[in-house]
Enzyme design. Structure first.
Site, PDB file in Angstrom:
ATOM      1  N   LYS A  83       0.827  -1.218   0.000  1.00  0.00           N
ATOM      2  CA  LYS A  83       0.000   0.000   0.000  1.00  0.00           C
ATOM      3  C   LYS A  83       0.853   1.257   0.000  1.00  0.00           C
ATOM      4  O   LYS A  83       0.395   2.304   0.445  1.00  0.00           O
ATOM      5  CB  LYS A  83      -0.875   0.021   1.253  1.00  0.00           C
ATOM      6  CG  LYS A  83      -2.012  -0.964   1.219  1.00  0.00           C
ATOM      7  CD  LYS A  83      -2.928  -0.731   2.393  1.00  0.00           C
ATOM      8  CE  LYS A  83      -4.114  -1.671   2.313  1.00  0.00           C
ATOM      9  NZ  LYS A  83      -4.869  -1.752   3.540  1.00  0.00           N
ATOM     10  N   ASP A 149       4.036 -15.927  -7.004  1.00  0.00           N
ATOM     11  CA  ASP A 149       3.150 -16.154  -8.164  1.00  0.00           C
ATOM     12  C   ASP A 149       3.901 -16.542  -9.439  1.00  0.00           C
ATOM     13  O   ASP A 149       3.285 -17.038 -10.380  1.00  0.00           O
ATOM     14  CB  ASP A 149       2.336 -14.884  -8.465  1.00  0.00           C
ATOM     15  CG  ASP A 149       1.526 -14.403  -7.279  1.00  0.00           C
ATOM     16  OD1 ASP A 149       1.255 -15.211  -6.381  1.00  0.00           O
ATOM     17  OD2 ASP A 149       1.178 -13.202  -7.251  1.00  0.00           O
ATOM     18  N   LEU A 294      -0.663 -19.223   3.728  1.00  0.00           N
ATOM     19  CA  LEU A 294       0.273 -20.282   4.143  1.00  0.00           C
ATOM     20  C   LEU A 294       1.349 -20.461   3.072  1.00  0.00           C
ATOM     21  O   LEU A 294       2.486 -20.836   3.372  1.00  0.00           O
ATOM     22  CB  LEU A 294      -0.470 -21.613   4.331  1.00  0.00           C
ATOM     23  CG  LEU A 294      -1.360 -21.699   5.574  1.00  0.00           C
ATOM     24  CD1 LEU A 294      -2.236 -22.931   5.488  1.00  0.00           C
ATOM     25  CD2 LEU A 294      -0.501 -21.735   6.829  1.00  0.00           C
ATOM     26  N   ARG A 296       2.876 -18.269   1.535  1.00  0.00           N
ATOM     27  CA  ARG A 296       3.897 -17.219   1.597  1.00  0.00           C
ATOM     28  C   ARG A 296       4.831 -17.376   2.795  1.00  0.00           C
ATOM     29  O   ARG A 296       5.788 -16.618   2.945  1.00  0.00           O
ATOM     30  CB  ARG A 296       3.229 -15.841   1.659  1.00  0.00           C
ATOM     31  CG  ARG A 296       2.386 -15.528   0.451  1.00  0.00           C
ATOM     32  CD  ARG A 296       2.544 -14.108  -0.040  1.00  0.00           C
ATOM     33  NE  ARG A 296       2.354 -13.117   0.963  1.00  0.00           N
ATOM     34  CZ  ARG A 296       1.410 -12.162   0.919  1.00  0.00           C
ATOM     35  NH1 ARG A 296       0.556 -12.131  -0.093  1.00  0.00           N
ATOM     36  NH2 ARG A 296       1.343 -11.252   1.837  1.00  0.00           N
TER      37      ARG A 296
HETATM   38  O1  F6P Z   1       1.327 -11.585  -5.137  1.00  0.00           O
HETATM   39  C1  F6P Z   1       1.399 -12.434  -4.060  1.00  0.00           C
HETATM   40  C2  F6P Z   1       0.056 -12.701  -3.479  1.00  0.00           C
HETATM   41  O2  F6P Z   1       0.210 -13.613  -2.425  1.00  0.00           O
HETATM   42  C3  F6P Z   1      -0.994 -13.177  -4.482  1.00  0.00           C
HETATM   43  O3  F6P Z   1      -0.845 -14.534  -4.810  1.00  0.00           O
HETATM   44  C4  F6P Z   1      -2.273 -12.844  -3.762  1.00  0.00           C
HETATM   45  O4  F6P Z   1      -3.340 -12.630  -4.654  1.00  0.00           O
HETATM   46  C5  F6P Z   1      -1.927 -11.578  -3.051  1.00  0.00           C
HETATM   47  O5  F6P Z   1      -0.524 -11.526  -2.937  1.00  0.00           O
HETATM   48  C6  F6P Z   1      -2.544 -11.452  -1.677  1.00  0.00           C
HETATM   49  O6  F6P Z   1      -2.231 -10.207  -1.160  1.00  0.00           O
HETATM   50  P1  F6P Z   1      -2.562  -9.761   0.329  1.00  0.00           P
HETATM   51  O7  F6P Z   1      -1.366 -10.135   1.159  1.00  0.00           O
HETATM   52  O8  F6P Z   1      -2.748  -8.303   0.220  1.00  0.00           O
HETATM   53  O9  F6P Z   1      -3.778 -10.496   0.785  1.00  0.00           O
END
Ligand code: F6P
Length: 369
Positions: A83, A149, A294, A296
């Site tokens: 953001k 991604d 999960l 990430r």
């Molecule tokens: O780009 C990485 C990602 O994990 C996408 O796969 C997913 O759509 C998005 O970020 C989710 O973002 P946030 O952390 O804002 O929910």
């Protein structure tokens, strides 16, 4: 003639991905070994633009000691945000609404004031577009491609992707037995935004029976036919992997929240929709597992860790060679540099002639088309 580098800044932007800390450690170590000084900007550029939020400093020294032993850790010691685009920075108006304002000059001025010669910016499409715009404003910038991604163009892969795919594959391995025991349809929703890489790679590796990706609009009847076909063969369960950005032939993407100032739209919910429809069409019990964030977390796999370490040191070598406006990329098996201009604003989707896709088809996996 560009002046020699003495001090660099590093930042991490967008969604976190396993391997960010390995990049930070690698870049700092390679820089310190060249006699350079390093600082880290907290949360994208927020450490510079909203310093009042950081009582311990919005821009912090990154010494060799500070980055010791962090390569295997998930997340980022610098924090991140999706953001904080300095070119469209969300700023509250007095009436409570939020407007986007361009605060990028403040970033350039900060670098000049603090004698910071260059920026290593680690991020996905959004962050690398910002990096390119800052380069065009005169900042020396090298980008490092990050995202689970794998949707960045001009690099064979991004770090974070292999970890996400490995975890999703392990989840699928675990779901086979419970799905089979209960003779259920098990739907697994994975992240990936508008690209189907995670769903495709994990789905094939984990033995899914149907994989729905954004690149191939799906017909739910075709997926139901796959479930029925398996039933007729006496295989009474089915694993369906659904990318969060998958799109039905007749219908819309599932959007959880629309885009707002400095923030992309949030996807999610297609797994639930597919499970409900499959239960209705096949009269079978269906359950949904949303892997979400999960994917990430956790330690980077050795592949991602090595890629991250290679990228971090290569970014420092690029700066030493006088390059700017480039992204470090993996041109398998080597690391090379590509222009940020060629990457910014581009998305790498699964190509229709991908042999991985063809592998899935040859294995009898349904793509809902
Ligand atoms: O780009 C990485 C990602 O994990 C996408 O796969 C997913 O759509 C998005 O970020 C989710 O973002 P946030 O952390 O804002 O929910």
């Amino acid at each position: 003639m560009t002046r020699p580098i003495r001090r660099i800044a590093i930042n991490t932007g967008g969604g976190d991905a396993p391997g960010l800390n390995a990049v930070i450690r690698a870049a700092v170590t390679a820089a310190v070994n060249r006699g350079w000084d390093c600082v880290g900007i907290r949360d994208g550029f927020n450490g510079i633009l909203t310093p009042e939020r950081y009582p311990l400093g919005g821009v912090v020294p990154l010494t060799r000691d500070r980055v010791r032993g962090i390569s295997h850790l998930g997340g980022t010691i610098l924090g991140t945000t999706n953001k904080g685009n300095p070119f469209h920075f969300p700023s509250p108006r007095s009436d409570g609404t939020v407007q986007d304002i361009d605060r990028s000059d403040e970033i350039v001025a900060y670098f000049e004031r603090h004698n910071i010669d260059a920026l290593v910016s680690v991020g996905g499409d959004g962050s690398l577009t910002i990096a390119n715009d800052l380069h065009r404003k005169g900042l020396r910038v090298v980008g490092v491609p990050k995202t689970i991604d794998n949707d960045l163009d001009k690099t064979y892969t991004t770090f974070g992707f292999d970890t996400a795919v490995s975890f999703a594959t392990e989840c699928l391995d675990r779901l086979h037995s419970t799905a089979e025991s209960h003779q259920r349809v098990m739907v697994v929703e994975v992240m990936g935004r508008y690209a189907g890489w995670i769903a495709l790679h994990a789905g094939i590796s984990g033995g899914a029976h149907a994989i729905l990706i954004p690149e191939i609009a799906f017909d739910i009847e075709k997926v139901a036919a796959k479930v029925r076909e398996r039933d007729a063969e006496g295989r009474l369960y089915c694993l369906v992997v659904v990318a969060e950005g998958a799109q039905p032939k007749r219908g819309q993407r599932a959007v959880l929240a629309s885009a707002e100032a400095g923030h992309a739209e949030r996807l999610g919910g297609m797994g639930e929709h597919v499970a409900t429809e499959l239960a209705r069409l096949t009269q079978k019990d269906a359950r949904v597992v949303v892997l979400g964030h999960l994917l990430r977390g956790g330690s980077p796999t050795s592949f991602d860790r090595l890629a991250a370490l290679r990228f971090g040191t290569a970014a420092v070598r690029a700066l030493e060679e006088g390059l700017s406006g480039v992204m470090v990329a993996l041109a398998f098996p080597n690391v090379n540099y590509v222009s940020l201009e060629e990457v910014a604003g581009r998305m790498k989707a699964v190509p229709p002639d991908s042999d991985t896709l063809q592998t899935g088809r040859d294995l009898g996996i349904s793509f809902g088309d």
